[in-house]
Motif scaffolding. Structure first.
Motif, PDB file in Angstrom:
ATOM      1  N   GLN A   1      -2.480   5.402   8.087  1.00 38.21           N
ATOM      2  CA  GLN A   1      -1.545   5.063   7.011  1.00 38.21           C
ATOM      3  C   GLN A   1      -1.896   5.811   5.731  1.00 38.21           C
ATOM      4  OE1 GLN A   1      -1.302   0.927   5.929  1.00 38.21           O
ATOM      5  NE2 GLN A   1       0.582   1.209   4.743  1.00 38.21           N
ATOM      6  N   LEU A   2      -3.188   5.981   5.455  1.00 33.34           N
ATOM      7  CA  LEU A   2      -3.593   6.720   4.257  1.00 33.34           C
ATOM      8  C   LEU A   2      -3.107   8.163   4.326  1.00 33.34           C
ATOM      9  CD1 LEU A   2      -5.174   7.025   1.608  1.00 33.34           C
ATOM     10  CD2 LEU A   2      -7.209   7.531   2.984  1.00 33.34           C
TER      11      LEU A   2
ATOM     12  N   PHE B   1       0.829  -1.198   0.000  1.00 35.11           N
ATOM     13  CA  PHE B   1       0.000   0.000   0.000  1.00 35.11           C
ATOM     14  C   PHE B   1       0.872   1.261   0.000  1.00 35.11           C
ATOM     15  CE2 PHE B   1      -3.094   2.621   2.826  1.00 35.11           C
ATOM     16  CZ  PHE B   1      -3.502   3.362   1.729  1.00 35.11           C
ATOM     17  N   THR B   2       1.849   1.326   0.879  1.00 36.71           N
ATOM     18  CA  THR B   2       2.751   2.475   0.924  1.00 36.71           C
ATOM     19  C   THR B   2       3.677   2.500  -0.283  1.00 36.71           C
ATOM     20  OG1 THR B   2       2.707   2.616   3.347  1.00 36.71           O
ATOM     21  CG2 THR B   2       4.625   3.554   2.233  1.00 36.71           C
TER      22      THR B   2
ATOM     23  N   LEU C   1      -5.485   2.623  -1.973  1.00 30.00           N
ATOM     24  CA  LEU C   1      -6.338   2.229  -0.846  1.00 30.00           C
ATOM     25  C   LEU C   1      -7.440   1.291  -1.314  1.00 30.00           C
ATOM     26  CD1 LEU C   1      -7.282   2.459   2.112  1.00 30.00           C
ATOM     27  CD2 LEU C   1      -8.631   4.462   1.409  1.00 30.00           C
TER      28      LEU C   1
ATOM     29  N   SER D   1      -3.146   7.826  -4.377  1.00 32.15           N
ATOM     30  CA  SER D   1      -3.138   7.177  -3.062  1.00 32.15           C
ATOM     31  C   SER D   1      -4.482   6.514  -2.773  1.00 32.15           C
ATOM     32  CB  SER D   1      -2.807   8.199  -1.971  1.00 32.15           C
ATOM     33  OG  SER D   1      -1.495   8.689  -2.122  1.00 32.15           O
ATOM     34  N   LEU D   2      -5.572   7.164  -3.173  1.00 33.04           N
ATOM     35  CA  LEU D   2      -6.903   6.557  -3.006  1.00 33.04           C
ATOM     36  C   LEU D   2      -7.046   5.313  -3.886  1.00 33.04           C
ATOM     37  CD1 LEU D   2      -9.264   9.666  -2.840  1.00 33.04           C
ATOM     38  CD2 LEU D   2      -8.660   8.111  -0.982  1.00 33.04           C
TER      39      LEU D   2
ATOM     40  N   LEU E   1      -5.635   1.963   9.146  1.00 34.58           N
ATOM     41  CA  LEU E   1      -5.619   2.274   7.715  1.00 34.58           C
ATOM     42  C   LEU E   1      -5.795   3.765   7.466  1.00 34.58           C
ATOM     43  CD1 LEU E   1      -7.572  -0.564   5.849  1.00 34.58           C
ATOM     44  CD2 LEU E   1      -5.125  -0.070   5.828  1.00 34.58           C
TER      45      LEU E   1
ATOM     46  N   ASN F   1       0.558   8.116   3.692  1.00 35.66           N
ATOM     47  CA  ASN F   1       0.845   7.817   2.282  1.00 35.66           C
ATOM     48  C   ASN F   1       0.590   9.017   1.381  1.00 35.66           C
ATOM     49  OD1 ASN F   1       1.514   5.263   3.088  1.00 35.66           O
ATOM     50  ND2 ASN F   1      -0.181   4.239   2.068  1.00 35.66           N
ATOM     51  N   VAL F   2      -0.524   9.728   1.643  1.00 37.11           N
ATOM     52  CA  VAL F   2      -0.849  10.894   0.824  1.00 37.11           C
ATOM     53  C   VAL F   2       0.236  11.958   0.973  1.00 37.11           C
ATOM     54  CG1 VAL F   2      -2.454  12.824   0.568  1.00 37.11           C
ATOM     55  CG2 VAL F   2      -3.343  10.506   0.787  1.00 37.11           C
TER      56      VAL F   2
ATOM     57  N   SER G   1       1.858   3.674  -3.373  1.00 35.99           N
ATOM     58  CA  SER G   1       1.499   5.092  -3.244  1.00 35.99           C
ATOM     59  C   SER G   1       2.696   5.971  -3.579  1.00 35.99           C
ATOM     60  CB  SER G   1       1.004   5.387  -1.825  1.00 35.99           C
ATOM     61  OG  SER G   1      -0.198   4.701  -1.543  1.00 35.99           O
TER      62      SER G   1
END
Length: 304
Positions: A186-187, A113-114, A151, A147-148, A183, A190-191, A117
């Motif tokens: 983390q989002l 995920f990271t 996700l 990033s979305l 999450l 990441n953004v 991103s």
């Protein structure tokens, strides 16, 4: 009688800036204030979501298995890591398969995920110059959208992850609810990181070629495939604080929170509650800092 000549004073020339101000004109593409920028982003929220969904659908449109590769790719990576680190190198510590396999798959999904991103963020401006130059919109929409997209891809993978975790005897309990705040933090992280990389990548296109090596190093230093403390203890002469430093890095922090939420056992009990404070701190520092850092170069994206 002497004649005196009087020079008539010539009218003062009006500068372009004064002329523009007189008629209420502003510089095209000028950076708005931070509050205006946030309002503009909120006004484009439907575009941001639709763009992320369109990118997700197009990602595997040429593959026969289509969107299934969203899950197959991290699963195949996890299988390779299991063979190398779980069987050949015995890097699982004291964990048996019923704990190590969920530990490994969770780590792979969360780190991916990271990782994705960052990789999509570094190309979000330089890889979409046609869109950036053709339309006027807040450029932060692009790294946020990517990033979305990642996700949404992770959420599909979470279904498979839940099946794997349950199949190895880790049944749903109240800690599974902690997946949501983990999450969310983390989002945000990441953004912010994607925005930092988007600005750097817009001026240094070669960064795209360098990032896979940086991310691979980060992955090995974050305990995706093995418990960090166990591996540090195996190193002769390694300082005691090294394990604490590695465990505090953001990739390890968010993986530990997800492992704590989904898996019970010895590793679950070893995750300290201070991990949540690290997760919050990284989200605030990188999330807000990355946003401001990206906004400061808003008028330069797509120029030159």
């Amino acid at each position: 009688m002497s004649e005196t000549t009087h020079e008539s004073a010539s009218p003062r020339e009006v500068s372009p800036a004064e002329l523009a101000a007189l008629h209420g004109l502003s510089v095209s593409g000028a950076r708005p204030s931070l509050t205006q920028y946030i309002r503009q982003l909120w006004g484009r929220r439907y575009f941001i979501l639709a763009f992320s969904q369109a990118k997700l659908m197009a990602q595997y449109s040429q593959a026969k298995l289509g969107q299934l590769w969203q899950v197959f790719t991290p699963l195949l990576n996890a299988f390779v890591y299991f063979l190398i680190f779980g069987l050949l190198l015995q890097g699982r510590g004291n964990m048996e398969n019923d704990e190590y396999i969920p530990f490994l798959v969770t780590g792979v999904f969360v780190f991916t995920f990271t990782q994705q991103s960052v990789l999509s963020g570094v190309k979000s401006i330089s890889g979409n110059l046609g869109l950036v130059r053709a339309l006027h919109f807040p450029r932060a929409s692009l790294p946020i959208s990517f990033s979305l997209q990642q996700l949404q891809q992770l959420l599909y993978s979470m279904i498979v992850l839940a099946v794997i975790v349950v199949s190895f005897g880790h049944f749903p309990r109240w800690t599974w609810l902690l997946v949501v705040p983990a999450l969310a933090l983390q989002l945000v992280f990441n953004v912010g990181l994607a925005m930092i990389m988007a600005r750097l990548g817009s001026s240094t296109p070669d960064l795209v070629q360098l990032m896979p090596f940086v991310l691979r190093t980060w992955m090995y230093a974050s305990g995706v495939m093995f418990p960090l403390r166990y591996m540090v203890e195996k190193l002769d002469g390694a300082p005691v604080w090294l394990a604490d430093v590695l465990a505090a890095n953001p990739a390890a922090v968010y993986m530990d929170l997800m492992r704590y939420a989904l898996i019970d056992g010895a590793y679950h009990d070893s995750v300290p509650m201070t991990t949540w404070w690290f997760a919050l701190g990284w989200a605030v520092v990188i999330g807000i800092g990355g946003f401001v850092y990206f906004w400061k170069a808003e008028e330069r994206y797509g120029r030159g």
